[in-house]
Enzyme design. Structure first.
Site, mmCIF file in Angstrom:
data_model
loop_
_atom_site.group_PDB
_atom_site.id
_atom_site.type_symbol
_atom_site.label_atom_id
_atom_site.label_comp_id
_atom_site.label_asym_id
_atom_site.label_seq_id
_atom_site.Cartn_x
_atom_site.Cartn_y
_atom_site.Cartn_z
ATOM 1 N N GLU A 271 0.854 -1.264 0.218
ATOM 2 C CA GLU A 271 -0.436 -0.562 0.353
ATOM 3 C C GLU A 271 0.751 1.093 -0.273
ATOM 4 O O GLU A 271 0.375 2.175 0.771
ATOM 5 C CB GLU A 271 -0.994 -0.188 1.214
ATOM 6 C CG GLU A 271 -1.988 -1.209 1.308
ATOM 7 C CD GLU A 271 -2.635 -1.173 2.491
ATOM 8 O OE1 GLU A 271 -2.334 -0.157 3.235
ATOM 9 O OE2 GLU A 271 -3.084 -2.528 3.021
ATOM 10 N N GLU B 59 -6.452 -11.089 -1.100
ATOM 11 C CA GLU B 59 -6.989 -10.661 0.249
ATOM 12 C C GLU B 59 -8.123 -10.706 0.131
ATOM 13 O O GLU B 59 -8.674 -9.926 0.409
ATOM 14 C CB GLU B 59 -6.963 -9.413 0.554
ATOM 15 C CG GLU B 59 -5.193 -9.421 1.442
ATOM 16 C CD GLU B 59 -4.110 -7.996 2.102
ATOM 17 O OE1 GLU B 59 -5.417 -6.856 2.409
ATOM 18 O OE2 GLU B 59 -3.401 -7.621 1.922
#
Ligand code: G3I
Length: 327
Positions: free
Chosen positions: A127, A238
């Site tokens: 991220e 995820e």
């Protein structure tokens, strides 16, 4: 009766927590029976693995690694460098840029070196791109201390340091929101294309896919197609598909919601299988095992039913959506 890992044409995984592994037999049985890849949900994050300067604690992570090795499952490491889940000592670290670079490099190389030969891949940087497509160079909670202290090119150096510590493990960049934020998707693609152009060692891209039953299918297809063009291995890393994104209290999912979730899981798995060339298929990992242990409940404090196993670890319609998507 057929299981996911028997029917899956690529690795099918789940993120796991050692606590549930020890206390919940249904959780453990579903994990053993259905999945052939695991990602430690939290135990390899910096706050868990280096809780104090140069004090590395692998106890909890090793519980998961040993379980996976015993059960012949692939292990995907998560996450070496992230702006969240930092130990307090890093958040408060007072040092010059050389000291910061040393802290950064030491963490990466110590952890990668310790797990050398045991993991298939690492989320080296997680991220780094903000929802605005920027590099999180701000002082809000969305800002990255690594970006601020090390400069924007810390991402490239993270991959270089990881490769120096292990010549073989696959090195991934991992992020979320590609399917619903074209600006962010483009910024991620540009980032990894730049790394490749500079011969920075990067092998894969993780698309987290924390989506919901309303997420645009065109957006999902586009994100996968654009990611495939980088030539990197593609990991849906995820996935969960929320039923209740609007945060209203949802006691029980309606049959209609469960059917829409089944169709969405089917669509994502089929899109992955059809759009990602075999050589680039690193696999699909769901985040957590069943609705009861979803981070959405524990972390977001929202009563949702995002996975393919229900609160009793029984199969939901979505389970059959995933199976259907494998065909
Ligand atoms: O284990 C401690 C417990 O001892 C303590 O009593 C409790 C209260 O402070 O905290 C517990 O740790 C929590 C941990 O989850 C285990 O439940 C942390 O506070 C909490 O921050 C942590 O949240 C995790 C979150 O990442 C932040 O690290 C979630 O479980 C985890 O599912 C979530 O996963 C992230 C991925 O790593 C990256 N992509 C997004 C995804 C969802 O946010």
């Amino acid at each position: 009766e057929q299981t996911l890992k028997e029917k899956a044409p690529f690795p099918i995984g789940a993120s796991i927590d050692p606590t549930h592994l020890k206390t919940n037999l249904r959780y453990k049985n579903v994990l053993i029976k259905e999945f052939n890849s695991i990602t430690p949900e939290n135990m390899m994050k910096m706050n868990m693995i280096q809780p104090a300067p140069n004090r590395f604690d692998y106890t909890k992570a090793d519980e998961l690694v040993n379980f996976a090795i015993q059960d012949k499952k692939r292990i995907h490491g998560h996450a070496l460098i992230w702006h969240e889940s930092l130990p307090t000592w890093v958040q408060n670290f007072q040092g010059d840029s050389l000291a910061w670079e040393n802290l950064f490099k030491t963490h990466i190389q110590t952890v990668v070196g310790y797990y050398k030969g045991k993991l298939a891949g690492w989320d080296v940087v997680n991220e780094a791109i903000g929802n605005d497509g920027g590099t999180r160079n701000d002082n809000t909670n969305q800002g990255s201390i690594w970006r601020r202290k090390l400069g924007a090119d810390y991402v490239a150096r993270a991959f270089l340091y990881a490769r120096q510590a292990d010549p073989d493990v696959l090195l991934f960049y991992n992020d979320y929101g590609q399917e619903s934020n074209p600006k962010k998707l483009q910024a991620i693609i540009s980032l990894v294309q730049d790394l490749k152009r500079r011969n920075i060692p990067i092998d894969g891209l993780g698309l987290q896919m924390h989506i919901d039953i309303n997420t645009s299918e065109a957006g999902i297809n586009y994100a996968i197609q654009e990611s495939v063009k980088t030539g990197l291995k593609i990991h849906i890393s995820e996935i969960d598909i929320a039923l209740n994104p609007s945060n209203s209290t949802l006691e029980k999912p309606t049959a209609e919601m469960l059917e829409r979730q089944r169709q969405k899981y089917l669509m994502v798995v089929r899109a992955y299988k059809n759009l990602v060339p075999k050589a680039q298929q690193y696999g699909i990992t769901q985040w957590n095992v069943g609705d009861a242990d979803s981070w959405i409940r524990s972390y977001l404090k929202r009563n949702d039913f995002p996975l393919i196993f229900d609160v009793n670890y029984d199969r939901k319609p979505s389970y059959y959506g995933v199976l259907e998507g494998f065909k």
